[in-house]
Design an enzyme around this catalytic site. Structure first.
Site, PDB file in Angstrom:
ATOM      1  N   HIS A  90      52.520  72.869  19.232  1.00  8.89           N
ATOM      2  CA  HIS A  90      53.614  73.748  18.810  1.00  8.89           C
ATOM      3  C   HIS A  90      54.932  72.973  18.714  1.00  8.89           C
ATOM      4  O   HIS A  90      55.938  73.305  19.357  1.00  8.89           O
ATOM      5  CB  HIS A  90      53.758  74.935  19.775  1.00  8.89           C
ATOM      6  CG  HIS A  90      54.316  76.162  19.101  1.00  8.89           C
ATOM      7  ND1 HIS A  90      53.887  77.434  19.384  1.00  8.89           N
ATOM      8  CD2 HIS A  90      55.267  76.316  18.149  1.00  8.89           C
ATOM      9  CE1 HIS A  90      54.550  78.315  18.650  1.00  8.89           C
ATOM     10  NE2 HIS A  90      55.396  77.651  17.886  1.00  8.89           N
ATOM     11  N   GLU A 136      47.990  80.110  23.595  1.00  8.97           N
ATOM     12  CA  GLU A 136      48.811  78.961  23.977  1.00  8.97           C
ATOM     13  C   GLU A 136      49.325  79.150  25.403  1.00  8.97           C
ATOM     14  O   GLU A 136      49.609  80.282  25.808  1.00  8.97           O
ATOM     15  CB  GLU A 136      49.987  78.801  23.002  1.00  8.97           C
ATOM     16  CG  GLU A 136      49.557  78.467  21.579  1.00  8.97           C
ATOM     17  CD  GLU A 136      50.742  78.224  20.637  1.00  8.97           C
ATOM     18  OE1 GLU A 136      51.905  78.287  21.112  1.00  8.97           O
ATOM     19  OE2 GLU A 136      50.507  77.972  19.450  1.00  8.97           O
TER      20      GLU A 136
END
Length: 531
Positions: free
Chosen positions: A281, A263
């Protein structure tokens, strides 16, 4: 001097005000979270650091954080913090595991609905002017079996919500007792059983060595055909390549992921596959959750910096403000006892054995243990504290053991610390009186009553007349003033000890003079960090 806290990520004004209301000096510099060089330049000025996910707390950053005592992460995940480096530097790392659990659980339920009814794809199709009613055939959640991997803070809420949706809930969690499962109304199963039976699988575990790739290719292949996978916990729990292959083959009917192995996820093997729902997220991304974790981290950090309370720490036993008030004197005693045996021991220590008697056996033993180890290890490293000491002891191969027992003497409770070397064992015991002042009550099995002071002198000798007079005379000649003095002996004419509380450190000349008499087997100055 008031503690100073730096906030290097975005935090609410209400959280900032909590610090100010508690008398803590606070600097709000959210731009520093993405400027590691600027952060490194000033981090040494602060006692506390409050962060979210943008700030990366590395071992290199902490090398310059000489005054830092606590890091507070507003949220659950601490992937952006080097936990081991925090422990090595004696810095407490806290998170806020409860502030966003409802939000994250709700996101998992929402993702389950989304993948069950193909809502994102149907929405995109409709926005594009298509009317593909027959293309998006979904499935109901009612009566389906939900497999929950991890039934803790968040997983337990998902279980509760799923039962409200009339789903059959089965859970795999090594730490879930049968009683707890019964109270939750879920069926406790092993992982293989869950994989075989579940129509939906949702993950709610941290990323550890034990959970990494818990849904590996092998385990994904064990799943029921047509299963749908939901992951709102941590990237790295699912083998993304294997998941993509099984989605393409049709074995897995769909997946919904809020987290990814890398990420920010700007590209991923799962992107653009049919019936794969992806969000960036967002598990904790609600107004309520962001405010809750911000307020919680401000309260926790303030409680620690002002009262010594340790809440939701990841590298130190938690101790509430009320516990800190009651246990404060006992924690100091534990450190003094460790410091005593540490200063008295010149050989490598193999083991530290701790006995908790009476009321101490019902206290927070992990906190007391950390204090003992910190005291012992101060001789090796004066900067050690309750956080870093267990790390240093473990690195040196020191074995730690404990014994608890009911009240066994005249005191309501006491702590006894024994260190073991290749040559000997050395033990000291202490208690706290009603005034809160720690006392040494036994040394080498000999009963004493010694108040702890910053500068002390310990001597051993044969129990013969004239020793006390000689000791007092030589200390007086060297201008050493006694604040307190106690002695004890094993038996008449046997081994005797004396321990004196001095007004100042023992001069080397006084130590030499005492040793030159030939009357004392041991003359040992001791120093304690007494506030």
């Amino acid at each position: 001097m008031a503690p100073k806290v730096l906030i290097s990520d975005k935090l609410s004004n209400a959280a900032i005000q909590i610090f100010k209301d508690r008398g803590i000096e606070v600097d709000f510099r959210p731009e520093l979270g993405k400027d590691k060089e600027a952060l490194a330049e000033i981090i040494g000025n602060y006692d506390g650091l409050a962060i979210r996910s943008a700030t990366k707390v590395t071992a290199k950053l902490l090398e310059g954080a000489k005054n830092l005592k606590v890091i507070g992460r507003a949220g659950i995940g601490v992937d952006n913090v080097d936990k081991d480096a925090c422990s090595q530097h004696g810095i407490i790392l806290m998170n806020t595991p409860f502030g966003n659990r409802i939000t994250t659980a709700e996101h998992a339920i929402a993702m389950m609905f989304a993948v069950a009814r193909q809502i994102p794809e149907a929405s995109a199709s409709t926005h594009a002017g298509k009317w593909e009613k027959s293309k998006f055939m979904g499935v109901e959640l009612t009566a389906k079996t939900l497999g929950v991997i991890g039934a803790g803070n968040i997983g337990s809420i998902v279980c509760d919500r799923a039962k409200g949706l009339k789903m059959k809930v089965i859970a795999f969690d090594p730490f879930l007792s049968q009683d707890a499962a019964d109270k939750m109304g879920v069926e406790k199963v092993e992982l293989d059983e869950l994989l075989k039976r579940a129509d939906f699988i949702t993950l709610h575990v941290p990323l550890t060595d034990a959970t990494r790739n818990i849904l590996s290719r092998e385990n994904l292949e064990k799943t029921k055909k047509g299963v749908r996978i939901v992951n709102c916990a941590r990237g790295g729990l699912v083998d993304e390549e294997a998941l993509a292959d099984l989605l393409k083959s049709g074995h897995i009917a769909g997946a919904a992921l809020d987290v990814f192995a890398v990420e920010p996820a700007t590209e991923n093997v799962l992107f653009n596959l049919p019936n794969v729902v992806c969000t960036p997220h967002l598990g904790a991304s609600t107004t309520e959750a962001q405010e809750n974790v911000a307020l919680q981290v401000a309260e926790q950090m303030s409680n620690y910096l002002l009262d010594g309370a340790v809440e939701n720490a990841l590298n130190l036993p938690s101790m509430t403000a009320e516990e800190a008030k009651v246990m404060g004197p006992w924690v100091k005693l534990a450190e003094y006892l460790g410091s005593f045996v540490g200063q008295m021991t010149d050989e490598p220590i193999k083991a530290i054995n701790i006995t908790y008697d009476g009321i101490t056996s019902k206290m927070n033993l992990k906190a007391l243990e950390c204090a003992v180890i910190a005291g012992v290890m101060k001789k090796v490293n004066p900067d050690v504290n309750m956080v870093s000491a267990p790390v240093i002891a473990k690195d040196r191969g020191i074995q730690i053991s404990k014994t608890t027992q009911d009240k066994s003497g005249v005191f309501d409770g006491y702590i006894k610390v024994t260190v073991v070397t290749d040559k000997r064992e050395r033990a000291v015991a202490g208690t706290c009186f009603a005034d809160g002042k720690p006392r040494f009550i036994q040394i080498k099995g000999i009963n004493v009553d010694a108040e702890v002071g910053p500068h002390m002198l310990y001597t051993t000798n044969k129990d013969v007349p004239g020793i006390i007079g000689k000791l007092g005379t030589l200390l007086g000649e060297n201008k050493v003033n006694l604040a307190n003095f106690t002695l004890g002996r094993a038996a008449q004419g046997g081994e005797a000890i004396a321990i004196a509380y001095l007004d100042a450190p023992l001069p080397e000349a006084a130590k030499t003079a005492l040793e030159a008499t030939g009357l004392f087997h041991q003359v040992k100055p001791l120093e304690f960090a007494v506030a």
